[in-house]
Design an enzyme around this catalytic site. Sequence first.
Site, PDB file in Angstrom:
ATOM      1  N   HIS A   1      22.643  65.749 -17.177  1.00 48.34           N
ATOM      2  CA  HIS A   1      21.462  65.737 -18.039  1.00 48.34           C
ATOM      3  C   HIS A   1      20.523  66.876 -17.612  1.00 48.34           C
ATOM      4  O   HIS A   1      20.312  67.084 -16.413  1.00 48.34           O
ATOM      5  CB  HIS A   1      20.747  64.378 -17.918  1.00 48.34           C
TER       6      HIS A   1
ATOM      7  N   GLY B   1      30.136  73.688 -24.638  1.00 47.73           N
ATOM      8  CA  GLY B   1      31.102  73.484 -23.560  1.00 47.73           C
ATOM      9  C   GLY B   1      30.921  74.415 -22.372  1.00 47.73           C
ATOM     10  O   GLY B   1      31.868  74.652 -21.626  1.00 47.73           O
ATOM     11  N   SER B   2      29.688  74.915 -22.160  1.00 45.32           N
ATOM     12  CA  SER B   2      29.530  75.815 -21.007  1.00 45.32           C
ATOM     13  C   SER B   2      29.689  75.046 -19.688  1.00 45.32           C
ATOM     14  O   SER B   2      30.197  75.593 -18.705  1.00 45.32           O
ATOM     15  CB  SER B   2      28.192  76.562 -21.066  1.00 45.32           C
ATOM     16  N   ASN B   3      29.289  73.777 -19.666  1.00 47.59           N
ATOM     17  CA  ASN B   3      29.527  72.973 -18.447  1.00 47.59           C
ATOM     18  C   ASN B   3      31.012  72.683 -18.267  1.00 47.59           C
ATOM     19  O   ASN B   3      31.515  72.669 -17.146  1.00 47.59           O
ATOM     20  CB  ASN B   3      28.730  71.664 -18.506  1.00 47.59           C
TER      21      ASN B   3
ATOM     22  N   ASN C   1      27.674  61.760 -15.945  1.00 47.40           N
ATOM     23  CA  ASN C   1      27.078  62.542 -17.031  1.00 47.40           C
ATOM     24  C   ASN C   1      26.135  63.575 -16.426  1.00 47.40           C
ATOM     25  O   ASN C   1      25.538  63.330 -15.386  1.00 47.40           O
ATOM     26  CB  ASN C   1      26.289  61.590 -17.950  1.00 47.40           C
TER      27      ASN C   1
ATOM     28  N   GLU D   1      22.910  73.787 -13.914  1.00 47.28           N
ATOM     29  CA  GLU D   1      23.907  72.755 -14.258  1.00 47.28           C
ATOM     30  C   GLU D   1      25.307  73.215 -13.885  1.00 47.28           C
ATOM     31  O   GLU D   1      26.125  72.440 -13.388  1.00 47.28           O
ATOM     32  CB  GLU D   1      23.861  72.458 -15.760  1.00 47.28           C
TER      33      GLU D   1
ATOM     34  N   ILE E   1      28.882  55.977 -24.905  1.00 44.54           N
ATOM     35  CA  ILE E   1      30.191  55.531 -24.408  1.00 44.54           C
ATOM     36  C   ILE E   1      30.276  54.010 -24.576  1.00 44.54           C
ATOM     37  O   ILE E   1      29.400  53.279 -24.107  1.00 44.54           O
ATOM     38  CB  ILE E   1      30.318  55.922 -22.907  1.00 44.54           C
TER      39      ILE E   1
ATOM     40  N   SER F   1      20.304  66.775 -13.526  1.00 51.57           N
ATOM     41  CA  SER F   1      20.762  65.602 -12.763  1.00 51.57           C
ATOM     42  C   SER F   1      22.176  65.258 -13.177  1.00 51.57           C
ATOM     43  O   SER F   1      22.527  65.345 -14.353  1.00 51.57           O
ATOM     44  CB  SER F   1      19.897  64.371 -13.087  1.00 51.57           C
TER      45      SER F   1
ATOM     46  N   ASP G   1      21.285  57.983 -20.209  1.00 46.12           N
ATOM     47  CA  ASP G   1      20.694  58.680 -19.043  1.00 46.12           C
ATOM     48  C   ASP G   1      20.093  57.731 -18.013  1.00 46.12           C
ATOM     49  O   ASP G   1      19.081  58.040 -17.388  1.00 46.12           O
ATOM     50  CB  ASP G   1      19.593  59.667 -19.495  1.00 46.12           C
TER      51      ASP G   1
HETATM   52  C1  GRF Z   1      23.734  70.418 -21.221  1.00 45.97           C
HETATM   53  O1  GRF Z   1      22.392  70.826 -21.143  1.00 45.97           O
HETATM   54  C2  GRF Z   1      23.923  69.049 -20.625  1.00 45.97           C
HETATM   55  O2  GRF Z   1      23.051  68.795 -19.563  1.00 45.97           O
HETATM   56  C3  GRF Z   1      23.589  68.151 -21.786  1.00 45.97           C
HETATM   57  O3  GRF Z   1      24.138  68.791 -22.906  1.00 45.97           O
HETATM   58  C4  GRF Z   1      24.172  70.217 -22.673  1.00 45.97           C
HETATM   59  C5  GRF Z   1      25.570  70.685 -22.923  1.00 45.97           C
HETATM   60  O4  GRF Z   1      25.680  72.083 -22.866  1.00 45.97           O
HETATM   61  N1  GRF Z   1      24.085  66.807 -21.575  1.00 45.97           N
HETATM   62  P1  GRF Z   1      27.104  72.775 -22.856  1.00 45.97           P
HETATM   63  O5  GRF Z   1      27.858  72.282 -24.087  1.00 45.97           O
HETATM   64  O6  GRF Z   1      27.790  72.364 -21.586  1.00 45.97           O
HETATM   65  O7  GRF Z   1      26.841  74.236 -22.915  1.00 45.97           O
END
Ligand code: GRF
Length: 194
Positions: free
Chosen positions: A109, A12-14, A107, A179, A93, A141, A150
């Site tokens: 990627h 969940g870092s994003n 999404n 990202e 999904i 992306s 994707d």
């Molecule tokens: C990220 O590299 C994202 O691009 C991919 O899954 C990974 C998730 O990482 N779809 P995090 O859980 O957000 O750290």
Amino acid sequence: MKKIVVFASGSGSNFQAIIDAVQSGRIEALIRGLITNRDDAGAVKRAKSSGIPVTILNPSNFQTRSEYESALLNKLNEWNPDLIVLAGYMLKIPSSLISAWPGQIINIHPALLPAYGGKGYYGLRVHRAVLDAGESETGCSVHYVNELYDDGPVIDQRRVRVLKGDTPESLRDRVLKAEHKLLPSVIAKLLNKS
Ligand code: GRF
């Protein structure tokens, strides 16, 4: 106030980058909730520490696929998001959801799509493939989600240099930093537009 729902299965870092951008005002929206298929996902802890509602929906906990899809649609209808963000969500999904939120599901990627995307390209496999091919650059992306992995139209990308001596892990970490900048900036732009 616009509403975002995030789907995540991993650390969940994003997702955290989105939370931070909302808290600092870079994204003007409410994160209405997190949907995950894993109760042990790091994303769940992050949601809880920020007071964001969490719903855990795992297809294997439902008798039928259609019960699972209804549960997903019901929750989304309740949360009524303007934008759905897949941030490391490992399940496909359902098309019922894609037609219910046309052009509103995105999404992230960890590669420069259309390169290194599609079935089988996830996690470290993506970065290993980039290194095996001897690429000098990679990146990340954000794209619209369609029925294929994707595959939908790319909205924006960031480039990342591949360095001598990179391992899949070091490349993943550098791409992740990109990202965390790209995803909040795309979300802010899309929400301003709609
Ligand atoms: C990220 O590299 C994202 O691009 C991919 O899954 C990974 C998730 O990482 N779809 P995090 O859980 O957000 O750290």
